[in-house]
Design a protein around this motif. Structure first.
Motif, PDB file in Angstrom:
ATOM      1  N   UNK A  94       0.837  -1.208   0.000  1.00 13.68           N
ATOM      2  CA  UNK A  94       0.000   0.000   0.000  1.00 13.68           C
ATOM      3  C   UNK A  94       0.872   1.257   0.000  1.00 13.68           C
ATOM      4  N   UNK A  95       1.858   1.287   0.891  1.00 11.40           N
ATOM      5  CA  UNK A  95       2.735   2.463   1.004  1.00 11.40           C
ATOM      6  C   UNK A  95       3.490   2.699  -0.297  1.00 11.40           C
ATOM      7  N   UNK A  96       3.841   1.623  -0.987  1.00 14.21           N
ATOM      8  CA  UNK A  96       4.613   1.726  -2.220  1.00 14.21           C
ATOM      9  C   UNK A  96       3.737   1.867  -3.465  1.00 14.21           C
ATOM     10  N   UNK A  97       2.431   1.986  -3.274  1.00 17.37           N
ATOM     11  CA  UNK A  97       1.524   2.135  -4.406  1.00 17.37           C
ATOM     12  C   UNK A  97       1.374   0.877  -5.243  1.00 17.37           C
ATOM     13  N   UNK A  98       1.527  -0.288  -4.602  1.00 13.58           N
ATOM     14  CA  UNK A  98       1.497  -1.562  -5.311  1.00 13.58           C
ATOM     15  C   UNK A  98       0.309  -2.433  -4.920  1.00 13.58           C
ATOM     16  N   UNK A  99      -0.718  -1.846  -4.319  1.00 12.82           N
ATOM     17  CA  UNK A  99      -1.836  -2.659  -3.827  1.00 12.82           C
ATOM     18  C   UNK A  99      -2.541  -3.416  -4.943  1.00 12.82           C
ATOM     19  N   UNK A 100      -2.819  -2.761  -6.053  1.00 12.95           N
ATOM     20  CA  UNK A 100      -3.501  -3.432  -7.160  1.00 12.95           C
ATOM     21  C   UNK A 100      -2.681  -4.621  -7.659  1.00 12.95           C
ATOM     22  N   UNK A 101      -1.378  -4.411  -7.807  1.00 14.15           N
ATOM     23  CA  UNK A 101      -0.484  -5.484  -8.260  1.00 14.15           C
ATOM     24  C   UNK A 101      -0.459  -6.607  -7.226  1.00 14.15           C
ATOM     25  N   UNK A 102      -0.441  -6.239  -5.963  1.00 12.19           N
ATOM     26  CA  UNK A 102      -0.438  -7.241  -4.889  1.00 12.19           C
ATOM     27  C   UNK A 102      -1.696  -8.102  -4.944  1.00 12.19           C
ATOM     28  N   UNK A 103      -2.850  -7.473  -5.075  1.00 13.99           N
ATOM     29  CA  UNK A 103      -4.107  -8.229  -5.110  1.00 13.99           C
ATOM     30  C   UNK A 103      -4.168  -9.145  -6.326  1.00 13.99           C
ATOM     31  N   UNK A 104      -3.746  -8.654  -7.465  1.00 11.64           N
ATOM     32  CA  UNK A 104      -3.767  -9.468  -8.679  1.00 11.64           C
ATOM     33  C   UNK A 104      -2.827 -10.662  -8.554  1.00 11.64           C
ATOM     34  N   UNK A 105      -1.644 -10.436  -7.959  1.00 13.25           N
ATOM     35  CA  UNK A 105      -0.680 -11.521  -7.788  1.00 13.25           C
ATOM     36  C   UNK A 105      -1.182 -12.548  -6.774  1.00 13.25           C
ATOM     37  N   UNK A 106      -1.772 -12.074  -5.681  1.00 10.64           N
ATOM     38  CA  UNK A 106      -2.324 -12.982  -4.670  1.00 10.64           C
ATOM     39  C   UNK A 106      -3.382 -13.885  -5.288  1.00 10.64           C
ATOM     40  N   UNK A 108      -3.647 -14.688  -8.487  1.00  7.88           N
ATOM     41  CA  UNK A 108      -3.000 -15.587  -9.442  1.00  7.88           C
ATOM     42  C   UNK A 108      -2.310 -16.758  -8.756  1.00  7.88           C
ATOM     43  N   UNK A 109      -1.798 -16.527  -7.543  1.00  5.83           N
ATOM     44  CA  UNK A 109      -1.118 -17.587  -6.791  1.00  5.83           C
ATOM     45  C   UNK A 109      -2.102 -18.552  -6.131  1.00  5.83           C
ATOM     46  N   UNK A 110      -3.385 -18.198  -6.139  1.00  3.23           N
ATOM     47  CA  UNK A 110      -4.396 -19.097  -5.589  1.00  3.23           C
ATOM     48  C   UNK A 110      -4.982 -18.689  -4.256  1.00  3.23           C
ATOM     49  N   UNK A 111      -4.574 -17.543  -3.706  1.00  2.00           N
ATOM     50  CA  UNK A 111      -5.137 -17.092  -2.431  1.00  2.00           C
ATOM     51  C   UNK A 111      -6.633 -16.830  -2.581  1.00  2.00           C
ATOM     52  N   UNK A 112      -7.371 -17.117  -1.525  1.00  2.00           N
ATOM     53  CA  UNK A 112      -8.812 -16.877  -1.531  1.00  2.00           C
ATOM     54  C   UNK A 112      -9.162 -15.498  -0.997  1.00  2.00           C
ATOM     55  N   UNK A 113      -8.303 -14.971  -0.128  1.00  6.97           N
ATOM     56  CA  UNK A 113      -8.618 -13.713   0.544  1.00  6.97           C
ATOM     57  C   UNK A 113      -7.337 -12.992   0.937  1.00  6.97           C
ATOM     58  N   UNK A 114      -7.479 -11.733   1.283  1.00  8.66           N
ATOM     59  CA  UNK A 114      -6.385 -10.925   1.808  1.00  8.66           C
ATOM     60  C   UNK A 114      -6.891 -10.167   3.033  1.00  8.66           C
ATOM     61  N   UNK A 115      -5.945  -9.726   3.826  1.00  8.43           N
ATOM     62  CA  UNK A 115      -6.288  -8.916   4.992  1.00  8.43           C
ATOM     63  C   UNK A 115      -6.001  -7.448   4.692  1.00  8.43           C
ATOM     64  N   UNK A 139     -11.361 -10.184  -7.250  1.00  7.44           N
ATOM     65  CA  UNK A 139     -11.868 -11.533  -7.045  1.00  7.44           C
ATOM     66  C   UNK A 139     -11.487 -12.165  -5.727  1.00  7.44           C
ATOM     67  N   UNK A 140     -11.045 -11.346  -4.774  1.00  9.60           N
ATOM     68  CA  UNK A 140     -10.632 -11.846  -3.463  1.00  9.60           C
ATOM     69  C   UNK A 140     -11.654 -11.490  -2.393  1.00  9.60           C
ATOM     70  N   UNK A 141     -11.820 -12.361  -1.421  1.00  9.02           N
ATOM     71  CA  UNK A 141     -12.552 -12.000  -0.215  1.00  9.02           C
ATOM     72  C   UNK A 141     -11.616 -11.181   0.668  1.00  9.02           C
ATOM     73  N   UNK A 142     -12.192 -10.388   1.569  1.00 11.18           N
ATOM     74  CA  UNK A 142     -11.378  -9.499   2.392  1.00 11.18           C
ATOM     75  C   UNK A 142     -11.686  -9.710   3.867  1.00 11.18           C
ATOM     76  N   UNK A 143     -10.622  -9.854   4.648  1.00 11.82           N
ATOM     77  CA  UNK A 143     -10.703  -9.823   6.107  1.00 11.82           C
ATOM     78  C   UNK A 143     -10.166  -8.457   6.522  1.00 11.82           C
TER      79      UNK A 143
END
Length: 260
Positions: A94-106, A108-115, A139-143
């Protein structure tokens, strides 16, 4: 389907039944702080039936190879366990402005959700809600985390915490995780009245409570029953399941009275 562990050892000893996986409530969220493949295999052999969600915690996933992380996620999925990525590294994105990339990568790796949390990064409520919507769109659920690590002061305003939870729910969070620090950790006494204030406003099935010690786990299960969702460490999974089943810390007479 309810299960009384009839397929486990000593099936003639009665225990309190509870729904089999996939469960919608009474979830056990287990923190994985960088466990290796062999440790994970051992854990799943004994406890897979009792883990609903694996929380890849403290950002340790940033230190693993992509291949190992993907294999771990696949192993959890084969055991019927969902996976969400948590920890400080997601806040660094988030601080580095990479949240969108992080969510897309998560995803793609198969994660169901992020915090979505703010343990390290300074983040407004509006920022958090924007991240919830961004992750949901990927496409991720959020905690979403309510409370503040490293501080006890956040529990002094129940009204603001309720406002946080309401905002997270409106933004589309799947569950809201209530931080343990300030309630059951780094405090002189457990703040049960604060938790009850939250439960009086929101259904506990929509919340996850961190409970990393036996006393806190006992309080939550005794207060809310098996519908309570708890975030525990990997070595606590079986202890918690015994507690949920009425075997640990409750006594045989109470158990037999409940299911007889």
């Amino acid at each position: 389907m309810d299960t009384s562990l009839a397929d486990k050892a000593f099936p003639f000893i009665r225990v309190a039944p509870r729904p089999a996986k996939p469960r919608v409530a009474g979830l056990t969220i287990m923190a994985d702080r960088g466990m290796g493949s062999h440790g994970l295999a051992d854990l799943l052999e004994t406890a897979a039936d009792y883990i609903d969600v694996a929380k890849m915690g403290i950002g340790a996933w940033r230190l693993l190879s992509e291949d190992l992380l993907r294999r771990k996620i696949d192993a959890y999925h084969r055991a019927g366990i969902k996976v969400f990525l948590a920890g400080d590294a997601s806040e660094a994105a988030f601080v580095q402005g990479q949240s969108q990339h992080f969510f897309e990568t998560a995803k793609a790796l198969g994660a169901d959700a992020v915090e979505v949390s703010s343990a390290q990064a300074i983040m407004s409520l509006a920022d958090k809600c924007a991240l919830i919507r961004m992750a949901s769109a990927a496409g991720l659920s959020v905690v979403a985390e309510a409370g503040q690590k490293g501080q006890e002061d956040w529990t002094k305003s129940l009204s603001y915490v309720l406002r946080q939870i309401e905002a997270y729910r409106e933004a589309g969070a799947w569950k809201v995780l209530v931080q343990a620090e300030g309630i059951s950790e780094d405090v002189d006494r457990f703040k049960g009245e604060f938790v009850l204030g939250i439960a009086a406003r929101y259904d506990v099935e929509d919340l996850i409570f961190q409970a990393k010690d036996a006393a806190a786990q006992l309080w939550y299960v005794s207060s809310f029953g098996n519908v309570v969702n708890l975030d525990v460490d990997d070595h606590q999974v079986l202890d918690l399941e015994l507690l949920r089943r009425g075997i640990r810390k409750r006594g045989v007479f109470g158990l037999l009275g409940a299911i007889g």
